[in-house]
Motif scaffolding. Structure first.
Motif, PDB file in Angstrom:
ATOM      1  N   HIS A 252       0.591  -0.939  -0.043  1.00 46.81           N
ATOM      2  CA  HIS A 252       0.198   0.112  -0.094  1.00 46.81           C
ATOM      3  C   HIS A 252       0.879   1.140   0.024  1.00 46.81           C
ATOM      4  CE1 HIS A 252       0.550  -1.230   4.182  1.00 46.81           C
ATOM      5  NE2 HIS A 252       0.745   0.066   4.495  1.00 46.81           N
ATOM      6  N   LYS A 253       2.101   1.255   0.461  1.00 43.47           N
ATOM      7  CA  LYS A 253       2.840   2.395   0.202  1.00 43.47           C
ATOM      8  C   LYS A 253       3.651   2.596  -1.098  1.00 43.47           C
ATOM      9  CE  LYS A 253       5.826   2.800   4.351  1.00 43.47           C
ATOM     10  NZ  LYS A 253       6.428   2.248   5.315  1.00 43.47           N
ATOM     11  N   ILE A 254       3.515   1.697  -2.019  1.00 40.04           N
ATOM     12  CA  ILE A 254       4.240   1.808  -3.239  1.00 40.04           C
ATOM     13  C   ILE A 254       3.214   1.524  -4.300  1.00 40.04           C
ATOM     14  CG2 ILE A 254       6.800   1.654  -2.518  1.00 40.04           C
ATOM     15  CD1 ILE A 254       6.358  -1.191  -3.137  1.00 40.04           C
ATOM     16  N   VAL A 255       1.853   1.958  -4.331  1.00 42.27           N
ATOM     17  CA  VAL A 255       1.101   1.692  -5.038  1.00 42.27           C
ATOM     18  C   VAL A 255       1.280   2.085  -6.410  1.00 42.27           C
ATOM     19  CG1 VAL A 255      -1.257   1.996  -5.707  1.00 42.27           C
ATOM     20  CG2 VAL A 255      -0.912   1.514  -3.528  1.00 42.27           C
ATOM     21  N   LEU A 287      -4.979  -5.024   0.834  1.00 39.46           N
ATOM     22  CA  LEU A 287      -5.803  -5.598  -0.178  1.00 39.46           C
ATOM     23  C   LEU A 287      -6.759  -4.519  -0.881  1.00 39.46           C
ATOM     24  CD1 LEU A 287      -6.466  -8.936   1.431  1.00 39.46           C
ATOM     25  CD2 LEU A 287      -5.395  -8.776  -0.883  1.00 39.46           C
ATOM     26  N   ARG A 288      -7.545  -3.685  -0.308  1.00 42.56           N
ATOM     27  CA  ARG A 288      -8.528  -2.821  -0.807  1.00 42.56           C
ATOM     28  C   ARG A 288      -7.734  -1.772  -1.731  1.00 42.56           C
ATOM     29  NH1 ARG A 288      -9.749   0.178   3.246  1.00 42.56           N
ATOM     30  NH2 ARG A 288      -8.480   1.908   2.310  1.00 42.56           N
ATOM     31  N   THR A 289      -6.511  -1.013  -1.066  1.00 42.76           N
ATOM     32  CA  THR A 289      -5.750  -0.176  -1.645  1.00 42.76           C
ATOM     33  C   THR A 289      -5.221  -0.531  -2.912  1.00 42.76           C
ATOM     34  OG1 THR A 289      -5.274   0.796   0.637  1.00 42.76           O
ATOM     35  CG2 THR A 289      -3.785   1.383  -1.131  1.00 42.76           C
ATOM     36  N   LEU A 290      -4.697  -1.855  -3.038  1.00 40.54           N
ATOM     37  CA  LEU A 290      -4.225  -2.329  -4.156  1.00 40.54           C
ATOM     38  C   LEU A 290      -5.235  -2.479  -5.281  1.00 40.54           C
ATOM     39  CD1 LEU A 290      -1.491  -4.787  -2.555  1.00 40.54           C
ATOM     40  CD2 LEU A 290      -1.175  -2.641  -3.586  1.00 40.54           C
ATOM     41  N   TRP A 291      -6.495  -3.215  -4.898  1.00 39.24           N
ATOM     42  CA  TRP A 291      -7.456  -3.392  -5.702  1.00 39.24           C
ATOM     43  C   TRP A 291      -7.871  -2.119  -6.376  1.00 39.24           C
ATOM     44  CZ3 TRP A 291     -12.570  -1.705  -5.256  1.00 39.24           C
ATOM     45  CH2 TRP A 291     -13.382  -2.102  -6.338  1.00 39.24           C
TER      46      TRP A 291
END
Length: 384
Positions: A252-255, A287-291
């Motif tokens: 989530h830190k390197i999306v 998971l949510r942030t990446l999606w």
């Protein structure tokens, strides 16, 4: 012919369908939905039940890290040499291990079994079904990728032995060094095509790494921290490698960087404690942030770190944190199948795919729901 009649069918790729699934004698799905039932078919009445594809984990150690045995069943890390690409998880799996049987009873039908993360280069994974008398008959796909590891684990293992790597710098350097050796090996093989006397002596390690360089075998990169993930992406770009990020705890830190790299993120195990420093930012929000950023995700339990039968529970927690329900289901079915290159046959309920199916008495992500039946290739392997 098998017919699973009047179920609520979670197809995964084509929504929810009320009706029946027809399976031919070869174990393939031939019809889904409102279908005519052949007179000579074996009919399973699934009224009021939910039918899903078999659940799948793209990253685990079932059978090579046997539960309840200690060192006798620990066959997943050859932790005396940081470079072991020639090892194969296939050669260390005990198909009769209790964790495998338990997973099958929980509706998990397949896993990519990988070596562990003690070594910089740990060895090759294999994709298996969770049913069979020998591991050979369980194999779906022999090429499950080449496991490599960044971060704490190789440092810890080899610091204790007073050997390299003891730093993150050395881990990256060792991997680069081996990839360059494989480039040289390929160059010698190319010269040998016109001058057989120039052929190098056969080298099993280099043969595997050569396949990685040719993008025939993906790198499965164990990396939790954002800086370790970036090192993995940097090396993949340098050598033009096919790579997936395993665990991806700080993804989530390197999306932006993950999105640009076009990689899969296999996230987890999140259903655990922060057992080491590189897990300090463990969160269900990853998971949510990446999606949301358009990065394809799958959920892993890293079995037996967390028993893989808890896959639906992990998916439910991901929904609680904002991942849409249908995406959580994809993260434990079709998405792992895509990562492993078997989505043409597995991961969803579609005509032409193999009938790896699970019948539930309720919502599969509801903790109180129970698996009643499991089929692999149309064969009933669990009834409870």
């Amino acid at each position: 012919m098998l017919v699973i009649k009047d179920a609520k069918i979670y197809t995964i790729t084509n929504g929810i369908v009320d009706g029946s699934v027809l399976v031919d004698d070869e174990g393939r799905i031939t019809a889904v939905g409102q279908v005519e039932i052949p007179a000579d078919a074996e009919v399973i009445d699934a009224a009021g039940k939910i039918l899903t594809p078999g659940l799948m984990d793209a990253h685990g150690h079932a059978g090579v890290d046997e539960e309840g045995l200690g060192w006798e069943g620990a066959d997943y890390n050859e932790a005396v040499d940081p470079v072991t690409p020639h090892l194969r998880a296939l050669d260390g799996i005990n198909p009769h291990e209790e964790g495998i049987a338990e997973a099958l009873r929980a509706g998990v039908t397949a896993m990519c079994v990988l070596p562990g993360s003690a070594n910089v280069i740990g060895g090759q994974g294999v994709v298996i079904h969770f049913y069979g008398n020998t591991v050979d008959e369980m194999v779906i796909k022999e090429d499950g990728g080449l496991k490599v590891a960044f971060g704490e684990n190789p440092k810890r293992v080899y610091s204790n032995q007073k050997k390299s790597p003891t730093t993150r710098m050395a881990t990256a350097a060792i991997l680069r060094e081996q990839l360059v050796k494989a480039q040289n090996y390929l160059a010698k093989l190319a010269k040998a095509e016109t001058d057989p006397d120039k052929a190098p002596e056969r080298d099993l390690r280099m043969e595997v790494l050569a396949r990685v360089l040719k993008r025939e075998l993906p790198l499965r990169a164990h990396a939790h921290r954002a800086d370790d993930i970036m090192t993995a992406l940097r090396i993949a770009k340098e050598f033009n490698l096919n790579i997936s990020i395993e665990h991806c705890t700080e993804g989530h830190k390197i999306v932006k960087e993950l999105k640009e790299a076009g990689v899969w993120a296999i996230v987890g195990p999140t259903l655990t404690n922060r057992s080491k420093v590189e897990l300090k930012e463990l969160s269900w929000n990853t998971l949510r942030t990446l999606w949301e950023a358009g990065i394809p995700v799958a959920i892993t339990m890293d079995h037996p770190v967390i028993p893989v039968g808890y896959l639906p529970t992990a998916a439910a927690y991901a929904v609680k944190a904002g991942l849409p329900y249908e995406e959580a289901l994809k993260a434990i079915t079709i998405n792992p199948a895509k990562i492993l290159g078997i989505d043409d046959r597995y991961g969803s309920i579609e005509v032409g795919k193999m009938a790896d199916l699970v019948l539930w008495n309720g919502d599969p992500l509801e903790i109180q729901s129970r698996v009643e039946k499991v089929w692999i290739h149309g064969k009933l392997v669990v009834e409870q």
